[in-house]
Design a protein around this motif. Structure first.
Motif, PDB file in Angstrom:
ATOM      1  N   ASP A  41      43.771  41.603  42.420  1.00  0.00           N
ATOM      2  CA  ASP A  41      42.760  41.993  43.251  1.00  0.00           C
ATOM      3  C   ASP A  41      41.594  41.211  43.589  1.00  0.00           C
ATOM      4  OD1 ASP A  41      44.791  43.763  43.785  1.00  0.00           O
ATOM      5  OD2 ASP A  41      43.755  45.416  43.012  1.00  0.00           O
ATOM      6  N   ASN A  42      41.019  41.182  42.065  1.00  0.00           N
ATOM      7  CA  ASN A  42      39.772  40.192  42.146  1.00  0.00           C
ATOM      8  C   ASN A  42      39.859  38.821  41.473  1.00  0.00           C
ATOM      9  OD1 ASN A  42      38.341  42.362  43.417  1.00  0.00           O
ATOM     10  ND2 ASN A  42      38.383  43.615  41.349  1.00  0.00           N
ATOM     11  N   ALA A  43      41.136  38.296  41.351  1.00  0.00           N
ATOM     12  CA  ALA A  43      41.252  37.204  40.748  1.00  0.00           C
ATOM     13  C   ALA A  43      40.968  36.052  41.477  1.00  0.00           C
ATOM     14  CB  ALA A  43      42.651  36.938  40.279  1.00  0.00           C
ATOM     15  N   VAL A  44      40.751  34.705  41.133  1.00  0.00           N
ATOM     16  CA  VAL A  44      40.246  33.663  41.923  1.00  0.00           C
ATOM     17  C   VAL A  44      40.998  32.538  41.354  1.00  0.00           C
ATOM     18  CG1 VAL A  44      38.532  32.001  43.032  1.00  0.00           C
ATOM     19  CG2 VAL A  44      37.940  34.501  42.527  1.00  0.00           C
ATOM     20  N   ASP A  45      41.985  32.009  42.019  1.00  0.00           N
ATOM     21  CA  ASP A  45      42.995  30.970  41.926  1.00  0.00           C
ATOM     22  C   ASP A  45      41.981  29.661  41.701  1.00  0.00           C
ATOM     23  OD1 ASP A  45      45.184  32.475  41.308  1.00  0.00           O
ATOM     24  OD2 ASP A  45      45.840  32.204  43.285  1.00  0.00           O
ATOM     25  N   PHE A  46      42.718  28.736  40.993  1.00  0.00           N
ATOM     26  CA  PHE A  46      42.190  27.321  41.191  1.00  0.00           C
ATOM     27  C   PHE A  46      42.278  26.693  42.434  1.00  0.00           C
ATOM     28  CE2 PHE A  46      43.201  27.926  36.673  1.00  0.00           C
ATOM     29  CZ  PHE A  46      42.175  27.412  36.168  1.00  0.00           C
ATOM     30  N   THR A  47      41.337  25.750  43.248  1.00  0.00           N
ATOM     31  CA  THR A  47      41.462  25.308  44.500  1.00  0.00           C
ATOM     32  C   THR A  47      42.093  24.099  44.391  1.00  0.00           C
ATOM     33  OG1 THR A  47      39.434  26.085  44.713  1.00  0.00           O
ATOM     34  CG2 THR A  47      40.229  24.676  46.515  1.00  0.00           C
ATOM     35  N   LEU A  48      42.466  23.618  43.084  1.00  0.00           N
ATOM     36  CA  LEU A  48      43.256  22.227  42.904  1.00  0.00           C
ATOM     37  C   LEU A  48      44.445  22.276  43.556  1.00  0.00           C
ATOM     38  CD1 LEU A  48      42.024  21.659  39.230  1.00  0.00           C
ATOM     39  CD2 LEU A  48      41.441  20.143  41.209  1.00  0.00           C
ATOM     40  N   HIS A  49      44.965  20.936  43.718  1.00  0.00           N
ATOM     41  CA  HIS A  49      46.162  20.767  44.308  1.00  0.00           C
ATOM     42  C   HIS A  49      47.336  20.953  43.083  1.00  0.00           C
ATOM     43  CE1 HIS A  49      49.694  18.418  45.683  1.00  0.00           C
ATOM     44  NE2 HIS A  49      49.282  18.850  47.109  1.00  0.00           N
ATOM     45  N   PRO A  50      48.443  21.592  43.393  1.00  0.00           N
ATOM     46  CA  PRO A  50      49.534  21.892  42.537  1.00  0.00           C
ATOM     47  C   PRO A  50      49.791  20.578  41.427  1.00  0.00           C
ATOM     48  CG  PRO A  50      50.023  22.873  44.502  1.00  0.00           C
ATOM     49  CD  PRO A  50      48.909  21.991  44.854  1.00  0.00           C
ATOM     50  N   SER A  51      49.738  19.381  42.038  1.00  0.00           N
ATOM     51  CA  SER A  51      49.877  18.024  41.297  1.00  0.00           C
ATOM     52  C   SER A  51      48.916  17.950  40.072  1.00  0.00           C
ATOM     53  CB  SER A  51      49.946  16.872  42.147  1.00  0.00           C
ATOM     54  OG  SER A  51      48.744  16.719  42.804  1.00  0.00           O
ATOM     55  N   SER A  52      47.982  18.687  40.192  1.00  0.00           N
ATOM     56  CA  SER A  52      46.923  18.658  39.049  1.00  0.00           C
ATOM     57  C   SER A  52      47.200  19.652  38.098  1.00  0.00           C
ATOM     58  CB  SER A  52      45.478  18.797  39.551  1.00  0.00           C
ATOM     59  OG  SER A  52      45.073  17.756  40.414  1.00  0.00           O
ATOM     60  N   GLU A  53      48.035  20.440  37.952  1.00  0.00           N
ATOM     61  CA  GLU A  53      48.280  21.319  37.170  1.00  0.00           C
ATOM     62  C   GLU A  53      48.342  21.052  35.607  1.00  0.00           C
ATOM     63  OE1 GLU A  53      50.802  24.614  38.306  1.00  0.00           O
ATOM     64  OE2 GLU A  53      51.199  25.314  36.210  1.00  0.00           O
ATOM     65  N   VAL A  54      49.009  19.791  35.549  1.00  0.00           N
ATOM     66  CA  VAL A  54      49.306  19.430  33.989  1.00  0.00           C
ATOM     67  C   VAL A  54      48.031  18.710  33.546  1.00  0.00           C
ATOM     68  CG1 VAL A  54      50.389  17.685  32.715  1.00  0.00           C
ATOM     69  CG2 VAL A  54      51.752  18.727  34.423  1.00  0.00           C
ATOM     70  N   ASP A  55      47.330  18.148  34.433  1.00  0.00           N
ATOM     71  CA  ASP A  55      45.894  17.765  33.705  1.00  0.00           C
ATOM     72  C   ASP A  55      44.826  18.856  33.817  1.00  0.00           C
ATOM     73  OD1 ASP A  55      46.512  15.172  34.157  1.00  0.00           O
ATOM     74  OD2 ASP A  55      45.889  14.834  36.290  1.00  0.00           O
ATOM     75  N   LEU A  56      45.206  19.854  34.520  1.00  0.00           N
ATOM     76  CA  LEU A  56      44.223  21.004  34.409  1.00  0.00           C
ATOM     77  C   LEU A  56      44.477  21.813  33.078  1.00  0.00           C
ATOM     78  CD1 LEU A  56      42.466  23.113  35.576  1.00  0.00           C
ATOM     79  CD2 LEU A  56      44.264  24.256  36.758  1.00  0.00           C
ATOM     80  N   VAL A  57      45.753  22.115  32.608  1.00  0.00           N
ATOM     81  CA  VAL A  57      46.181  22.619  31.343  1.00  0.00           C
ATOM     82  C   VAL A  57      45.517  21.597  30.194  1.00  0.00           C
ATOM     83  CG1 VAL A  57      47.857  23.426  29.722  1.00  0.00           C
ATOM     84  CG2 VAL A  57      48.133  23.940  32.003  1.00  0.00           C
ATOM     85  N   LEU A  58      46.012  20.531  30.280  1.00  0.00           N
ATOM     86  CA  LEU A  58      45.298  19.461  29.095  1.00  0.00           C
ATOM     87  C   LEU A  58      43.996  19.431  29.115  1.00  0.00           C
ATOM     88  CD1 LEU A  58      47.423  16.500  29.677  1.00  0.00           C
ATOM     89  CD2 LEU A  58      47.705  18.131  27.720  1.00  0.00           C
ATOM     90  N   GLU A  59      43.152  19.634  30.280  1.00  0.00           N
ATOM     91  CA  GLU A  59      41.678  19.633  30.245  1.00  0.00           C
ATOM     92  C   GLU A  59      41.310  20.974  29.662  1.00  0.00           C
ATOM     93  OE1 GLU A  59      40.302  16.788  31.216  1.00  0.00           O
ATOM     94  OE2 GLU A  59      38.115  17.435  31.138  1.00  0.00           O
ATOM     95  N   ILE A  60      41.772  22.049  29.967  1.00  0.00           N
ATOM     96  CA  ILE A  60      41.548  23.327  29.603  1.00  0.00           C
ATOM     97  C   ILE A  60      41.604  23.549  27.996  1.00  0.00           C
ATOM     98  CG2 ILE A  60      41.751  25.783  29.388  1.00  0.00           C
ATOM     99  CD1 ILE A  60      42.427  25.487  32.353  1.00  0.00           C
ATOM    100  N   LEU A  61      42.816  22.880  27.434  1.00  0.00           N
ATOM    101  CA  LEU A  61      42.986  22.907  25.939  1.00  0.00           C
ATOM    102  C   LEU A  61      42.038  21.951  25.265  1.00  0.00           C
ATOM    103  CD1 LEU A  61      46.917  22.273  26.119  1.00  0.00           C
ATOM    104  CD2 LEU A  61      45.545  24.257  24.992  1.00  0.00           C
TER     105      LEU A  61
END
Lengths: 392, 231
Positions: free
Chosen positions: B182-202
């Motif tokens: 309901d109140n969640a906000v997804d990442f605006t990033l393109h799906p191809s950035s998901e791997v980079d995103l997980v690594l960056e968060i880690l």
């Protein structure tokens, strides 16, 4: 998509007509009309708007060519103001239930605009096709492109484009004509005779126009104003030349004049024979000089009251509507801009600069040839005169 | 086309909890995610520039080998457009990350951004003086000044600042957190950035949970990926 955006009706008539239809004895009136059929982006000052109807009943209000003034134009959409004179006209039309039209007329309608490409289009085309990733010019400020485009247009106006303007003016007793507002240099000065035929007027070296005319006191000292500037006076040279009768030069004298002049002034030696006359003065069309002090053309006294046709070149940048290039020279202008951008760029290999320079020169030569209008049939027609025997 | 905030959170937790390294709370995750998303957006501009440079040397191809286009796709989700009303040539810009272009007359007239140091020269030179055909603008903070001031409205194409991702949840009777969209906000990033995103968060998570090995392994993974892309 074709380059022509306007309809043939608008092009040839310079107007667009919107029909006001009757539906069940009641008008379907709209207060907004799209002017997208016109090629240019219009403003309210570019058009006149009229309302007309087919009602010609004697004694009733006429709707023939009734001009309305209360309207606005924004983004090429004409909006007739409610409560204004257009609204009133619509009301009257609906009362009589007769079909009508709303007519939008261009104030300055000209033909032949397709020959040219506007400077704005040239700049935009250049930015799209010559500048960008993977191109030789990867990035350039648009203002630089505008500068080079305008400079190119100026240079082309002098050498390549046939943008000769002709101003037709009647010469007054002052024997002076102001240089046109956008004057750069003259091409030809003529007067028009009663048959409409132009007669070339030549510049003369006999007199001059001083650029400074300091006034002097009785002791020949300069006179100064209170702020220390020299007080300028009128020119003796110009006054004398204005009063001079050029018939004295050309020999276009009546018998009576000839008799007296031959005895009383400097042409006396020419009486009955003119062995020493200068061929350049053997014409009776008159003379002109360019007065840089006043920014005007000065003419000899025999041209007073004549219609003068002044052919001159401008730089093509005088008004927004002039900022356009003939399509024959469009490619040359792109090459001119590209060369200047590349030539002013640091670390640009010289062989690339030279390549652009050659391309520019070739394109300019092509443009000049195309615009010269060298037509074999016309040349042949003129050359037919070569075998004509010269008669005296 | 956005990346699900829940999926990323689960992936991060899965990697972290594999060796019981610790727990990342939803609040910490949201804060780190925002930082990581901005990092990746900024990196995309540099990646694009590098890819364009490589392209100019003929080291890219078409179709699947069109790397600049792939990176462009990563930036495109942040593209936004907005109409700004001007008063005496001055208006307020939307919050932007990067301005792409500004235009007037229903996008028919491009407005050029100029360097403020050149303003006086541009204004005083008859050949370059701004006009309705060739208008200019400059930006001071969030204020835009357009010349000529007769322009009343402009269209701004820009890269927007993405909304902060939020992993929203509800608490059940046992105190367990359940994802709530309901109140969640997804990442605006393109799906191809998901791997980079997980690594960056880690990488950031390693700092939060004070575990250098997480930082090292995430950094090593990222470095290897960059080397592969640039080889």
């Amino acid at each position: 998509m074709g380059l022509i955006k306007t309809t043939q009706e608008i092009y040839y008539k310079g107007e667009q007509v919107f029909y006001l239809n009757i539906s069940n004895s009641a008008f379907t009136l709209s207060y907004t009309y799209s002017l997208s059929g016109f090629e240019e982006n219009l403003s309210a000052t570019d058009i006149r708007v009229y309302v007309e109807s087919g009602d010609f009943t004697p004694g009733e209000t006429s709707f023939v060519n009734r001009q309305i003034f209360n309207f606005t134009v924004s983004n090429n959409v004409l909006t007739v103001a409610t409560g204004g004179d257009g609204d009133d006209a619509f009301d009257e039309l609906s009362e009589i239930s007769v079909d009508g039209v709303l007519r939008v007329e261009l104030i300055n309608h000209m033909f032949g605009g397709y020959r040219h490409t506007s400077l704005a289009d040239v700049v935009n085309n250049f930015m799209v096709s010559y500048v960008g990733d993977g191109k030789l010019i990867n990035n350039v400020a648009k203002s630089d492109v505008v500068f080079h485009a305008k400079r190119g247009l100026q240079e082309f106006s002098y050498d390549i484009l046939k943008t000769v303007k002709i101003q037709e003016i009647e010469l007054g007793p002052s024997l002076a004509l102001a240089m046109p507002q956008d004057y750069v240099s003259y091409v030809k000065v003529c007067y028009i005779d009663s048959s409409g035929i132009k007669k070339i007027i030549y510049p003369t070296r006999l007199t001059t126009n001083p650029t400074e005319t300091p006034t002097q006191d009785l002791n020949y000292n300069y006179l100064f104003s209170s702020d220390g500037k020299i007080i300028e006076g009128s020119s003796y040279t110009e006054n004398q030349w204005q009063g001079f009768d050029t018939d004295n030069l050309t020999g276009n004298l009546s018998t009576e004049e000839d008799y007296y002049i031959s005895r009383d002034n400097h042409l006396g030696t020419d009486f009955g024979r003119r062995y020493g006359i200068e061929p350049e003065h053997q014409q009776i069309n008159g003379y002109f000089t360019i007065n840089e002090r006043t920014g005007s053309f000065n003419f000899s006294s025999d041209l007073s009251g004549k219609i003068i046709a002044l052919e001159y070149v401008s730089d093509g940048l005088g008004t927004d509507s002039e900022m356009k290039i003939h399509k024959f020279a469009e490619e040359a202008l792109y090459k001119h801009i590209a060369f200047n951008v590349v030539a002013n760029r640091r670390n640009m290999p010289e062989y690339i600069v030279q390549r652009f320079k050659k391309e520019r020169r070739a394109a300019m030569r092509n443009a000049k040839l195309r615009l010269s209008k060298i037509n074999l049939a016309e040349i042949s027609q003129v050359l037919r005169g070569q075998s004509k025997r010269i008669k005296n | 086309m956005a990346i699900s905030v829940d999926r990323v959170y689960r992936k991060v937790l899965a990697i972290l909890n594999k060796e019981s390294r610790g727990f990342l709370t939803p609040d910490e995750f949201s804060k780190i995610s925002s930082q990581a998303q901005l990092d990746l957006l900024d990196k995309a501009f540099h990646d694009y520039n590098r890819a364009i440079s490589r392209e100019s040397t003929g080291r890219t191809g078409v179709g699947y080998a069109d790397i600049p286009k792939k990176i462009q796709d990563r930036i495109d989700p942040f593209y936004a457009t907005s109409s700004v009303t001007l008063t005496s040539g001055v208006g307020t810009l939307p919050t932007f990350y990067n301005i792409i272009s500004i235009s007037a007359d229903s996008r028919l007239t491009n407005i050029e951004r100029i360097k403020k140091s050149k303003l006086s020269f541009l204004l005083s030179s008859p050949l370059t003086a701004p006009s309705t055909t060739f208008p200019i603008y400059y930006v001071t903070g969030s204020t835009i000044t357009v010349n000529p001031s007769t322009l009343t409205s402009i269209d701004v194409d820009y890269i927007s600042v993405p909304a902060d991702p939020v992993w929203d949840s509800t608490i059940d009777s046992n105190g367990a957190l359940t994802f709530s969209s309901d109140n969640a906000v997804d990442f605006t990033l393109h799906p191809s950035s998901e791997v980079d995103l997980v690594l960056e968060i880690l990488r950031y998570t390693g700092v939060v949970i004070k575990d250098p090995s997480v930082i090292q392994s995430a950094t090593a993974e990222t470095t290897q990926k960059v080397q592969l892309e640039n080889s």
